[in-house]
Design an enzyme around this catalytic site. Structure first.
Site, PDB file in Angstrom:
ATOM      1  N   GLU A 414       0.842  -1.199   0.000  1.00 24.76           N
ATOM      2  CA  GLU A 414       0.000   0.000   0.000  1.00 24.76           C
ATOM      3  C   GLU A 414       0.878   1.250   0.000  1.00 24.76           C
ATOM      4  OE1 GLU A 414      -2.375  -0.907   3.449  1.00 24.76           O
ATOM      5  OE2 GLU A 414      -3.079  -2.736   2.469  1.00 24.76           O
ATOM      6  N   ALA A 458      -5.547  -4.052   0.492  1.00 31.27           N
ATOM      7  CA  ALA A 458      -6.016  -5.403   0.825  1.00 31.27           C
ATOM      8  C   ALA A 458      -4.796  -6.262   1.131  1.00 31.27           C
ATOM      9  CB  ALA A 458      -6.808  -5.987  -0.337  1.00 31.27           C
ATOM     10  N   GLU A 459      -4.582  -6.550   2.407  1.00 28.14           N
ATOM     11  CA  GLU A 459      -3.330  -7.209   2.808  1.00 28.14           C
ATOM     12  C   GLU A 459      -3.236  -8.655   2.321  1.00 28.14           C
ATOM     13  OE1 GLU A 459      -5.067  -5.138   4.663  1.00 28.14           O
ATOM     14  OE2 GLU A 459      -3.620  -3.546   5.063  1.00 28.14           O
ATOM     15  N   GLN A 481       1.750  -2.138   5.500  1.00 33.61           N
ATOM     16  CA  GLN A 481       1.964  -0.739   5.900  1.00 33.61           C
ATOM     17  C   GLN A 481       2.219  -0.563   7.394  1.00 33.61           C
ATOM     18  OE1 GLN A 481      -1.162   2.450   5.005  1.00 33.61           O
ATOM     19  NE2 GLN A 481       0.371   2.692   3.384  1.00 33.61           N
ATOM     20  N   ASP A 484      -0.037  -3.475  12.664  1.00 34.35           N
ATOM     21  CA  ASP A 484      -1.410  -3.491  13.181  1.00 34.35           C
ATOM     22  C   ASP A 484      -2.425  -4.007  12.152  1.00 34.35           C
ATOM     23  OD1 ASP A 484      -0.967  -1.177  15.613  1.00 34.35           O
ATOM     24  OD2 ASP A 484       0.381  -1.145  13.900  1.00 34.35           O
ATOM     25  N   ILE A 486      -1.718  -6.341   9.736  1.00 27.56           N
ATOM     26  CA  ILE A 486      -1.212  -7.568   9.114  1.00 27.56           C
ATOM     27  C   ILE A 486      -2.302  -8.653   9.106  1.00 27.56           C
ATOM     28  CG2 ILE A 486      -0.273  -8.775  11.167  1.00 27.56           C
ATOM     29  CD1 ILE A 486       2.335  -9.132   9.473  1.00 27.56           C
ATOM     30  N   HIS A 529      -1.542   1.769  15.768  1.00 34.67           N
ATOM     31  CA  HIS A 529      -0.277   2.105  15.099  1.00 34.67           C
ATOM     32  C   HIS A 529       0.895   1.799  16.010  1.00 34.67           C
ATOM     33  CE1 HIS A 529      -3.296   4.469  12.934  1.00 34.67           C
ATOM     34  NE2 HIS A 529      -2.524   4.268  11.886  1.00 34.67           N
TER      35      HIS A 529
END
Ligand SMILES: Cc1ncc(C[n+]2csc(CCOP(=O)(O)OP(=O)(O)O)c2C)c(N)n1
Length: 729
Positions: A414, A458-459, A481, A484, A486, A529
């Protein structure tokens, strides 16, 4: 149309053998089509018998899906195209060239089971030779692998030099094959189209016009859940109809001829490079979901009878007889031969050698190249530029060096690109972003849009595609990114990334790098974060986890992560990115550090602190205070690599100091330190002069208000207190 009908009604004696009869297939090809369908059904019947005799341990059948799947197999090229089949796809695999014996070797869990060496349940197809990629039991993860696989085919076509073998890193062990017009097959049940990963894959297939043919095997049920409970309106074709660039076909998947026509059209569209395709086949499921399910509990007799009238085997038999292609005697003869083939295969499979327990740990990781290998132990070669650089700078430098050296590397995630709309970037009007932390800044500009790009938000899409690419020999270095976020990728990480090599008994692997900014101490980072959570991943065999605490270690470990042959989760502490602590001059383009080697940050003789990440500078601060205020000499060990970890360094230090604290930023309970502490207690008990202490975060998430954040995360003060208490023993 009329000519077609005439051909259909022509008697077998009146045609030459290779003349097409229906859907472009000649009479002998139609007989072979039926033979494969019947072979599949009889193999299922045999497995059911073996399961009832307790000679095998699980059974899930292809029954009712045979026509659609043989059509798929006959429309594609084994060993040329690529395949990500669902567990129903016995008939597809037989049509591609899998033998019944190979399939039954998996059923008995034989050592020579070519799909998994006795590690996976039956119907988890894989064949290196046929390009059938090992699948898990997870429904829909395969869709994203298919996308990555198609992207890899396209990438190697545009970068053919990248496919060459190169000695000295993972490329030495990868045979890359590509053709330029290969098609990727992926199949899924209508129930599993509810999974997000299916939709995430449609997104990229559509956007990138990838040559992926989806076969949706719609038998109306997902175990006991009927289609309308999964699919709004009850028809998946209607829901996906507006995705751009797709070719769509909906077909009666119990009709062999119609299925073959649909598949040939879809494959031709993909092979011509026009985009992806979906073949939605309506099929039946006469044998319940699996042998562990009894569908009479949730389907009426009338419903089951209606389904049985559509049985594809019976339909094809009747059709062949009506067409005069086979008569009763011909059918009997064919069936007898198939039954004999299944019997022979079954006899051989039952005599197969079983895997030995001492093989269990084989292929958890690469047997070819380990990241602990001495080749990764290289010396720094400082250049004329002696300027101190941050951890962030050196990670960026490493990515640049490696992308220059290895054309198989692609970077996506991302916001990692400089600018997706690159006109102004190329014109020098804008600088470009390169990640929310700017770690990948400048890479797109330097290496091009097909090597660095922004993924959808979209991980699972990121990790699933990367797996598909890595299976083909590429080296994706992707970014999540924030740690948190993942979790949407967790399914891909745990069930796919970590397992590809082990579950396929070494036939397939997917070494790739996931860079993951992690951790707190941000003052205001708050819950979403600031998370750590490395022990969740160190608890997963098959992946390597590293976490540098300074710039030099970051560049050295990242280089090993990229060049090695295992999947690596590379945790980058956000707080350390630009820290003054641990800066370094650039150590040259080949500096690397083997995994599993700790670094002694500060030698000492009175007490050991084992730690890593952002706790390293805090432990150092506490140790300096201990020296000043209590005259105690504390040794600090930075593990750097969490899986594998350096047990020798830990043991040596504990034997010397006899007092040990294991400290980390993540929550204390069930944390990384629990394992280390337990092992010290177990193996070094006699060397200890005090309890093994642990320091970690409070057992909750990080709060926004700095007062709370400071109290929640372990500080130098907490470490100092623990040192004082332990030193008093
Ligand atoms: C992610 C995931 N969730 C749940 C399951 C358990 N499960 C296995 S098969 C299945 C139903 C699948 O239905 P469908 O996709 O329609 O395929 P079918 O079995 O009908 O061919 C379920 C729920 C699983 N294997 N994977």
């Amino acid at each position: 149309m009329l000519a077609h009908r005439n051909a259909l009604t022509m008697k077998v004696a009146e045609r030459s053998a290779d003349e097409p009869v229906a859907a472009g297939l000649s009479a002998p090809e139609l007989v072979e089509f039926y033979r494969l369908m019947y072979l599949s059904r009889r193999t299922d019947d045999r497995e059911i018998m073996l399961k009832r005799q307790q000679k095998i341990f699980f059974q899930v059948s292809c029954a009712g899906h045979e026509a659609l799947l043989v059509a798929a197999g006959m429309a594609m090229k084994p060993g040329y195209d690529w395949f990500f089949p669902y567990y129903r796809d016995r008939a597809l695999c037989l049509a591609l060239g899998n033998t019944v014996e190979e399939q039954l070797l998996q059923s008995v869990g034989a050592a020579d089971d070519p799909a998994s060496g006795g590690r996976q349940m039956p119907s988890h197809w894989a064949s290196r030779k046929l390009n059938i990629v090992s699948a898990s039991s997870s429904t829909a993860t395969q869709c994203l692998h298919a996308i990555g696989c198609a992207e890899a085919g396209r990438y190697f076509t545009h970068h053919p030099e990248a496919a060459a073998k190169v000695a000295g890193d993972y490329r030495e062990f990868k045979d890359v094959k590509f053709h330029g017009d290969e098609v990727v097959y992926v199949s899924i049940g209508e129930g599993a189209t509810s999974q997000g990963e299916f939709w995430e894959s449609l997104n990229t297939a559509s956007n990138s016009k990838l040559p992926v043919v989806y076969v949706i095997e719609d038998n109306g049920y997902a175990i006991s859940t009927p289609v309308e409970a999964n699919t709004p309106g009850g028809n998946i074709s209607r829901l996906i109809a507006n995705f751009p660039n797709f070719h769509f076909a909906e077909v009666d998947g119990t009709d062999a001829v119609a299925s073959h026509e649909a598949m040939v059209g879809a494959v031709a569209y993909c092979r011509a490079g026009l985009g992806p395709a979906v073949v939605h086949g309506h099929v039946t499921r006469p044998y319940s979901h699996s042998l562990s399910d009894d569908e009479r509990l949730y389907r009426s007799k009338e419903e089951l009878e209606a389904d049985s009238l559509r049985d594809p085997i019976l339909r094809m038999e009747m059709w062949l007889v009506r067409q005069g292609i086979l008569d009763a005697a011909g059918l009997n003869e064919l069936q007898r031969k198939v039954d004999e083939e299944v019997q022979r295969a079954s006899d051989r499979a039952q005599e197969a050698v079983l895997p030995k327990p001492d093989s269990i740990l084989l292929h958890v990781y690469s047997e070819d190249l380990k990241p602990t290998d001495a080749r990764f132990d290289t010396a720094v070669e400082f250049t004329a530029d002696q300027n101190e650089r941050t951890m962030l700078d050196l990670i960026n430098n490493c990515l640049r060096d490696e992308m220059e050296r290895d054309e198989r590397i692609v970077v996506f995630g991302e916001d990692v690109a400089d600018a997706t709309r690159d006109k102004d970037l190329r014109a020098g009007k804008i600088k470009g972003k390169g990640g929310v932390f700017k770690v990948t800044h400048g890479l797109q500009k330097e290496f091009g849009n097909d090597r660095v790009w922004n993924s959808p938000l979209a991980e699972a899409n990121i990790v699933g595609r990367a797996i598909g690419m890595a299976v083909r020999g590429m080296k994706p270095v992707v970014e999540i990114q924030f740690f948190d976020y993942i979790w949407p990728a967790m399914h891909q990480m745990r069930n796919e990334l970590a397992l590809m090599r082990w579950r396929s008994n070494g036939a397939f692997d997917c070494p790739l790098v996931m860079r993951v900014p992690t951790g707190g101490y941000l003052t205001g980072g708050s819950i979403y974060h600031s998370q750590s959570g490395e022990s969740i991943f160190t608890h997963t065999p098959g992946v390597r986890i590293v976490m540098p605490s300074n710039a030099l270690d970051a560049i050295g470990l990242l280089r090993t992560a990229i060049r090695c042959d295992d999947p690596v989760i590379f945790l980058e502490h956000k707080r350390l990115y630009r820290e003054t602590f641990g800066r370094s001059a650039y150590p040259g383009p080949n500096y690397s550090i083997p995994f599993g080697k700790a670094r002694i940050v500060k030698p000492g003789k009175d007490l050991t602190v084992i730690t890593y990440g952002a706790v390293v500078p805090r432990a150092l601060q506490a140790a300096q205070r201990m020296e000043r205020e209590h005259g105690k000499d504390v040794e600090i060990i930075d593990l750097r690599s969490l899986a594998p970890y350096d047990w020798e360094a830990i043991a040596e230090s504990v034997r010397k100091t006899s007092k040990v604290i294991v400290a980390h930023e993540d929550m204390l309970s069930w944390g990384y330190g629990a394992e280390i502490a337990a092992r010290i207690g177990d193996e070094l008990f006699h060397d200890l002069d005090g309890p093994v202490r642990r320091v970690g975060a409070m057992d909750t998430f990080v709060a926004y208000q700095p007062l709370l954040e400071d109290a929640i995360l372990p500080q130098a003060e907490h470490l100092f207190q623990a040192m004082v208490e332990l030193a008093a023993f």
